[in-house]
Every structure is written in structure tokens, then in C-alpha cells.
Design a protein around this motif. Structure first.
Motif, PDB file in Angstrom:
ATOM      1  N   TYR A 123       0.843  -1.188   0.000  1.00  0.00           N
ATOM      2  CA  TYR A 123       0.000   0.000   0.000  1.00  0.00           C
ATOM      3  C   TYR A 123       0.879   1.240   0.000  1.00  0.00           C
ATOM      4  O   TYR A 123       1.894   1.300   0.700  1.00  0.00           O
ATOM      5  N   SER A 125       1.040   5.675  -0.179  1.00  0.00           N
ATOM      6  CA  SER A 125       0.422   6.989  -0.061  1.00  0.00           C
ATOM      7  C   SER A 125       1.530   7.969   0.309  1.00  0.00           C
ATOM      8  O   SER A 125       2.711   7.661   0.140  1.00  0.00           O
ATOM      9  N   THR A 136      -4.438  16.559   5.659  1.00  0.00           N
ATOM     10  CA  THR A 136      -4.841  16.089   4.329  1.00  0.00           C
ATOM     11  C   THR A 136      -3.813  16.571   3.316  1.00  0.00           C
ATOM     12  O   THR A 136      -2.939  17.400   3.631  1.00  0.00           O
ATOM     13  N   SER A 219      -4.336  10.271   3.492  1.00  0.00           N
ATOM     14  CA  SER A 219      -5.143   9.628   2.462  1.00  0.00           C
ATOM     15  C   SER A 219      -5.009  10.281   1.089  1.00  0.00           C
ATOM     16  O   SER A 219      -4.831  11.504   0.959  1.00  0.00           O
ATOM     17  N   ASN A 221      -7.018  11.545  -2.089  1.00  0.00           N
ATOM     18  CA  ASN A 221      -8.347  12.152  -2.199  1.00  0.00           C
ATOM     19  C   ASN A 221      -9.258  11.223  -3.007  1.00  0.00           C
ATOM     20  O   ASN A 221      -9.022  10.982  -4.191  1.00  0.00           O
ATOM     21  N   THR A 222     -10.279  10.678  -2.369  1.00  0.00           N
ATOM     22  CA  THR A 222     -11.139   9.679  -3.017  1.00  0.00           C
ATOM     23  C   THR A 222     -12.445  10.255  -3.547  1.00  0.00           C
ATOM     24  O   THR A 222     -13.340   9.502  -3.928  1.00  0.00           O
ATOM     25  N   THR A 242      -9.284   1.381   1.424  1.00  0.00           N
ATOM     26  CA  THR A 242      -9.154   1.891   2.786  1.00  0.00           C
ATOM     27  C   THR A 242      -8.337   0.896   3.599  1.00  0.00           C
ATOM     28  O   THR A 242      -8.688  -0.275   3.715  1.00  0.00           O
ATOM     29  N   VAL A 252       0.186   3.665   9.656  1.00  0.00           N
ATOM     30  CA  VAL A 252      -1.237   3.812   9.370  1.00  0.00           C
ATOM     31  C   VAL A 252      -1.935   3.955  10.725  1.00  0.00           C
ATOM     32  O   VAL A 252      -2.178   2.969  11.420  1.00  0.00           O
ATOM     33  N   THR A 256      -7.074   4.862   6.290  1.00  0.00           N
ATOM     34  CA  THR A 256      -6.372   5.712   5.325  1.00  0.00           C
ATOM     35  C   THR A 256      -6.561   5.164   3.919  1.00  0.00           C
ATOM     36  O   THR A 256      -6.385   3.965   3.686  1.00  0.00           O
ATOM     37  N   SER A 257      -6.922   6.037   2.989  1.00  0.00           N
ATOM     38  CA  SER A 257      -7.091   5.637   1.588  1.00  0.00           C
ATOM     39  C   SER A 257      -5.723   5.595   0.916  1.00  0.00           C
ATOM     40  O   SER A 257      -5.035   6.619   0.825  1.00  0.00           O
ATOM     41  N   MET A 258      -5.330   4.387   0.448  1.00  0.00           N
ATOM     42  CA  MET A 258      -3.995   4.198  -0.109  1.00  0.00           C
ATOM     43  C   MET A 258      -4.081   3.438  -1.427  1.00  0.00           C
ATOM     44  O   MET A 258      -5.055   2.714  -1.694  1.00  0.00           O
TER      45      MET A 258
END
Length: 350
Positions: A123, A125, A136, A219, A221-222, A242, A252, A256-258
Motif C-alpha cells: 500500500y 500513499s 490532508t 489519504s 483524495n477519493t 481503505t 497507518v 487511510t485511503s492508499m
């Protein structure tokens, strides 16, 4: 009598030499990421297991490199018979496409790469230093941002994509270029940078950093607009998931969006025989518990069935297909995808 003894000794010596040559293992080189990377550690451990258990008399030698560009070159020239790429770089390396790999088109239109098995799910990010007010990606404006990697130019695209997803460009940050991710980590350790644009929680150097500094991942940006901007820059359809806090994923600290990638362990199909490919896969399948114990990144292989990767982007080796077919997990969907990829290869070779 003396001449007969000498003659007999000569025959024994010759027989010993022939037997020694016949019994010696074939040395095969696997090219992988730099010494300080998590991928190198995983590859070295996997090579030890293959060497211990394979029935094809192979001796795998691990060759660390500066990154994916060098790995691709060693595979293209045949200096390495095996190699490790993530699923995105694997296809570009196979087809000698993309900014960093197309130079090898002068050597071969297509490098005859064949997939053996999938490895660690990784993963990625942006990693940031605590205490800098960064929650952010939008907070990176004006910050010291490691985004360029001369040894791993493909990582620059994802670093810039992360910024673009949050409505920023490289002009909005203090853009810093280093040789590799390890140099960026060193910069965080020494408080010379505020963030690294493309990295993940694996590797010994990363664990050292996380033990010594307050750092954490933020994260991607989703939002639909954010993902579109990310993909437009990155150049791929992305798999963003996620990731929840886990002892296996230091840094982490909250969901977290990775970006999710997978390591591909591949062979040159013209240099690794069907029997050798079969033996390599079997040695990993039969000892999956030992594989998982190599590194936390390999803990995702909760069952040997996960060695085969749906949606694969490089054709499988016939020897690997034979093994997976015997295990009953080579499905029609896999066969159809294999046919599509082989047709693509044939078209590229024209």
C-alpha cells in the motif's frame, strides 16, 4: 599392476568430476529492489525457500538494483532470469512501454516475461511528519515534499498524482528530488523534509523511521474529482482501498485511503523451463507458512490460493499454469485473460 591402478584412479577422478558437474545446481539470478527496501527483504526470503525446497536443482541468487528501470533492463538483456515488479510496472516492462522502459524496445519489442506467482500486497500513499499541521493533502502547500526519485522515476508520477488529486501541483510545494525512497526517509529522520510523496509501510528503514519519528500516512483524495485527477496524472486505472491500522502496517494510524499494488514474481519464459517454473511455484505453495513468516508484507498471503492473482497483467508461465491447474484453481476466467495477453504480445511483436 601399477599402470592398472593409475588407469583406475584416472577413471575414478573423471567419474567424480562428471558426477560433480551433473549434480551441481543451476545458478539463476533474480533482480529486485534496493537493499533497503521491503521488496528486497521479501525476495531474499523467498529465494531461500526456493533454494531449500525446489526439486529442479536451482540455486537462486538475489541481485539488488536501483529500482524498476534496472530490473527491466536486466530482464530485457537476459542477465537476470527472474525479476520482481509491481503489477503496474510489470506490464510496462513486459511490453517495453512507458517513459522508463521504452528504451529497452531497442533490445526487444517484448521481453518474454511470464508470471509465476503474486507476492506481497503493498500500500502506498504520502508519508508526513507529525507536528507540521498536515492532516490532508491540501495541507502540503508550501511544505518540503520529496516527489522526484532519479533511480525510480515511475514513483515521481504517483507523487505528483497525489498532489493533483488534492488540487495542488509541484509548484505549490517545495519539490525535492532524491536518488531513491531511502534518501527521502533519511530526510524525514533528519527533519530536512516534511513529506515523502510515494512510499509504503514496509521495509526495515521505514520501520526504523517510524520508531524514531512521529510520522504517519495521509489519504489519497477519493472524491470522484480527486480520483480522476490522480489517474490522469498517474496514467493507470488505480486501485485505491481503505487501509485500517494494523501491527503489520506501521504508520497507518487511522483508516487511510492508499494505492494498492501487488508484487509479481516473474521469469523469462525462454530461460526458465516448464519443469523449473513448476518446481519454483510448488516450493512456495507447499511452504506458504514459511513465506508468510519472512516479512510482515507477506502476511497477506493467508492461503496458498492467493499466489494466483486475478486480473493479472502479464501472461503466466506454462509451468505455473500446469501447477495451478493440478490444484484446481486455474479457472476459465484466468484462461481467457491469458489468451488476451498472449494475443496482445503477438500483436506487439509484429
Amino acid at each position: 599392476m601399477r599402470s592398472k591402478i593409475i588407469f583406475l584412479l584416472i577413471w575414478i577422478l573423471l567419474f567424480s568430476i562428471v558426477f560433480s558437474i551433473a549434480g551441481s545446481a543451476r545458478i539463476v539470478t533474480i533482480a529486485t529492489d534496493p537493499l533497503d527496501s521491503g521488496t528486497y527483504g521479501c525476495t531474499a526470503g523467498i529465494a531461500r525457500i526456493i533454494n531449500k525446497y525446489n526439486t529442479a536443482n536451482l540455486n537462486i541468487k538475489v541481485k539488488p538494483t536501483t529500482g524498476s528501470t534496472e530490473i527491466s533492463g536486466l530482464l530485457a538483456t537476459g542477465e537476470a532470469q527472474l525479476g520482481v515488479h509491481n503489477n503496474f510496472d510489470a506490464q510496462l516492462s513486459w511490453l517495453t512501454k512507458g517513459e522508463e522502459f521504452q528504451v529497452y524496445d531497442q533490445i526487444t519489442k517484448v521481453t518474454p516475461l511470464r508470471l509465476l506467482f503474486g507476492g506481497a500486497m503493498t500500500y502506498f500513499s504520502t508519508l508526513v511528519a507529525g507536528g507540521r499541521g498536515i492532516e490532508t493533502g491540501a495541507d502540503l502547500k508550501g511544505k518540503r515534499y520529496v516527489g522526484g526519485f532519479t533511480a525510480q522515476p515511475q514513483d515521481e508520477a504517483s507523487s505528483e498524482a497525489f498532489l493533483n488529486g488534492w488540487g495542488l501541483t509541484r509548484e505549490d510545494v517545495i519539490w525535492i528530488e532524491v536518488a531513491g525512497v531511502g534518501d527521502g526517509i533519511e530526510g524525514l529522520l533528519e527533519n530536512r523534509v516534511d513529506a515523502i510523496g510515494d512510499t509504503g509501510p514496509g521495509g526495515a528503514d521505514m520501520r526504523e523511521l517510524l520508531a524514531m519519528r512521529d510520522v504517519y500516512f495521509i489519504s489519497i483524495n477519493t472524491t470522484p474529482e480527486g480520483l480522476k485527477a490522480f489517474e490522469d496524472t498517474y496514467g493507470y486505472h488505480t486501485s485505491v482501498v481503505t487501509v485500517n491500522p494494523s501491527p503489520l502496517l506501521p504508520g497507518v494510524i487511522k483508516p487511510t485511503s492508499m494505492l494498492k499494488t501487488e508484487d509479481y514474481y516473474m521469469a523469462r519464459g525462454d530461460q526458465i523451463s516448464d519443469e523449473e517454473a513448476y518446481a519454483i511455484v510448488k516450493s512456495i505453495w507447499d511452504h506458504i507458512d514459511e513465506v508468510r513468516a519472512i516479512d510482515p508484507d507477506l502476511g497477506t498471503l493467508s492461503s496458498p490460493e492467493l499466489l494466483i492473482t486475478p486480473g493479472f497483467t502479464v501472461p503466466y508461465h506454462p509451468g505455473a499454469i500446469k501447477f495451478y491447474t493440478e490444484k484446481g484453481i486455474w479457472s476459465q476466467d484466468f484462461a481467457d485473460n491469458q489468451a488476451v495477453l498472449l494475443a496482445l504480445e503477438a500483436e506487439e511483436m509484429k
